[in-house]
Design a protein around this motif. Structure first.
Motif, PDB file in Angstrom:
ATOM      1  N   LYS A 284     -25.167   8.065  64.220  1.00 34.51           N
ATOM      2  CA  LYS A 284     -25.778   7.026  65.050  1.00 34.51           C
ATOM      3  C   LYS A 284     -26.538   6.071  64.139  1.00 34.51           C
ATOM      4  O   LYS A 284     -27.395   6.480  63.368  1.00 34.51           O
ATOM      5  CB  LYS A 284     -26.720   7.638  66.081  1.00 34.51           C
ATOM      6  N   VAL A 285     -26.217   4.789  64.235  1.00 36.13           N
ATOM      7  CA  VAL A 285     -26.868   3.754  63.443  1.00 36.13           C
ATOM      8  C   VAL A 285     -28.102   3.241  64.178  1.00 36.13           C
ATOM      9  O   VAL A 285     -29.149   3.013  63.585  1.00 36.13           O
ATOM     10  CB  VAL A 285     -25.885   2.593  63.153  1.00 36.13           C
ATOM     11  N   LEU A 286     -27.978   3.067  65.476  1.00 35.93           N
ATOM     12  CA  LEU A 286     -29.070   2.554  66.296  1.00 35.93           C
ATOM     13  C   LEU A 286     -28.834   2.978  67.734  1.00 35.93           C
ATOM     14  O   LEU A 286     -27.709   2.926  68.224  1.00 35.93           O
ATOM     15  CB  LEU A 286     -29.115   1.021  66.223  1.00 35.93           C
ATOM     16  N   SER A 287     -29.887   3.386  68.392  1.00 36.24           N
ATOM     17  CA  SER A 287     -29.811   3.621  69.838  1.00 36.24           C
ATOM     18  C   SER A 287     -31.035   2.955  70.442  1.00 36.24           C
ATOM     19  O   SER A 287     -32.144   3.120  69.949  1.00 36.24           O
ATOM     20  CB  SER A 287     -29.763   5.112  70.167  1.00 36.24           C
ATOM     21  N   VAL A 288     -30.802   2.188  71.487  1.00 33.00           N
ATOM     22  CA  VAL A 288     -31.905   1.437  72.083  1.00 33.00           C
ATOM     23  C   VAL A 288     -31.621   1.185  73.555  1.00 33.00           C
ATOM     24  O   VAL A 288     -30.475   1.013  73.962  1.00 33.00           O
ATOM     25  CB  VAL A 288     -32.143   0.108  71.325  1.00 33.00           C
ATOM     26  N   THR A 289     -32.693   1.201  74.329  1.00 34.29           N
ATOM     27  CA  THR A 289     -32.639   0.788  75.724  1.00 34.29           C
ATOM     28  C   THR A 289     -33.586  -0.384  75.879  1.00 34.29           C
ATOM     29  O   THR A 289     -34.702  -0.358  75.348  1.00 34.29           O
ATOM     30  CB  THR A 289     -33.077   1.940  76.661  1.00 34.29           C
ATOM     31  N   GLU A 290     -33.151  -1.409  76.572  1.00 30.83           N
ATOM     32  CA  GLU A 290     -33.980  -2.593  76.846  1.00 30.83           C
ATOM     33  C   GLU A 290     -35.318  -2.137  77.399  1.00 30.83           C
ATOM     34  O   GLU A 290     -35.378  -1.245  78.229  1.00 30.83           O
ATOM     35  CB  GLU A 290     -33.258  -3.427  77.891  1.00 30.83           C
ATOM     36  N   GLU A 291     -36.372  -2.730  76.928  1.00 26.24           N
ATOM     37  CA  GLU A 291     -37.726  -2.263  77.264  1.00 26.24           C
ATOM     38  C   GLU A 291     -37.978  -2.131  78.765  1.00 26.24           C
ATOM     39  O   GLU A 291     -38.565  -1.158  79.221  1.00 26.24           O
ATOM     40  CB  GLU A 291     -38.762  -3.199  76.645  1.00 26.24           C
TER      41      GLU A 291
END
Length: 190
Positions: A124-131
């Motif tokens: 996994k390089v990046l995991s993000v959920t919109e704030e």
């Protein structure tokens, strides 16, 4: 004191003694029973609809500019919040699982299969959920599909490098079965 190599481009965010130590989290991949078929080509593909989320996949992040901009913005946020080293490590061929809600991008997991593609690990390089959409299960839903993609490719482990102060991602990772496996330590050379 500002690290000399980063003085010009990252002066406000990187200071000697403030470098991150990351937790290296891993999850053993098992069959989650999701058939997703072939994900070949660089055209975004819808792979599922879960409640009000549309789960999409694309093999190359560089083919969808909205994804690329979202990724860069989130990398910058991590760096500004001192939860990332001031270096963005990805390739244009990193794959992306992402979630749309009412046609708006609300979360993503950027990943790759390692430098040779022959590893048994998905990185996994990046995991993000919109704030504004955190705490709604978007990350766990995306991760469920990442596991299915990994399993369909014969992978057995998913790995993720998480900053030690990123407590929300550490908790989210533990909730879905990621466990701390290593500490990744850094030293700034002057």
């Amino acid at each position: 004191m500002v690290h000399k190599r980063n003085k010009v481009r990252m002066e406000s965010t990187v200071k000697v003694g403030m470098l991150p130590v990351f937790d290296y989290m891993m999850k053993q991949v098992t069959d989650v029973g999701i058939e997703i078929g072939s994900l070949q080509g660089n055209t975004p593909k819808q792979i599922a609809v879960v409640n009000d989320l549309t789960i999409m996949h694309v093999n190359s992040i560089s083919t969808v500019s909205e994804l690329y901009v979202f990724m860069l913005r989130e990398f910058a946020n991590l760096i500004d919040n001192r939860m990332g080293y001031p270096e963005i490590s990805h390739t244009d061929n990193d794959s992306v699982l992402y979630a749309l809600k009412d046609d708006k991008l609300v979360g993503m997991i950027v990943y790759n299969n390692g430098p040779t593609g022959r590893s048994q690990m998905v990185y996994k390089v990046l995991s993000v959920t919109e704030e504004n959409h955190r705490g709604q299960g978007i990350y766990s839903t995306l991760h469920k599909y990442l596991e299915a993609v990994a399993f369909s490719q014969g992978k057995t482990v998913i790995s993720s490098l998480v900053h030690k102060r990123n407590s929300s991602l550490i908790k989210a990772g533990e909730k879905i079965g990621l466990v701390a496996a290593f500490n990744y330590m850094l030293k700034v050379l002057d």
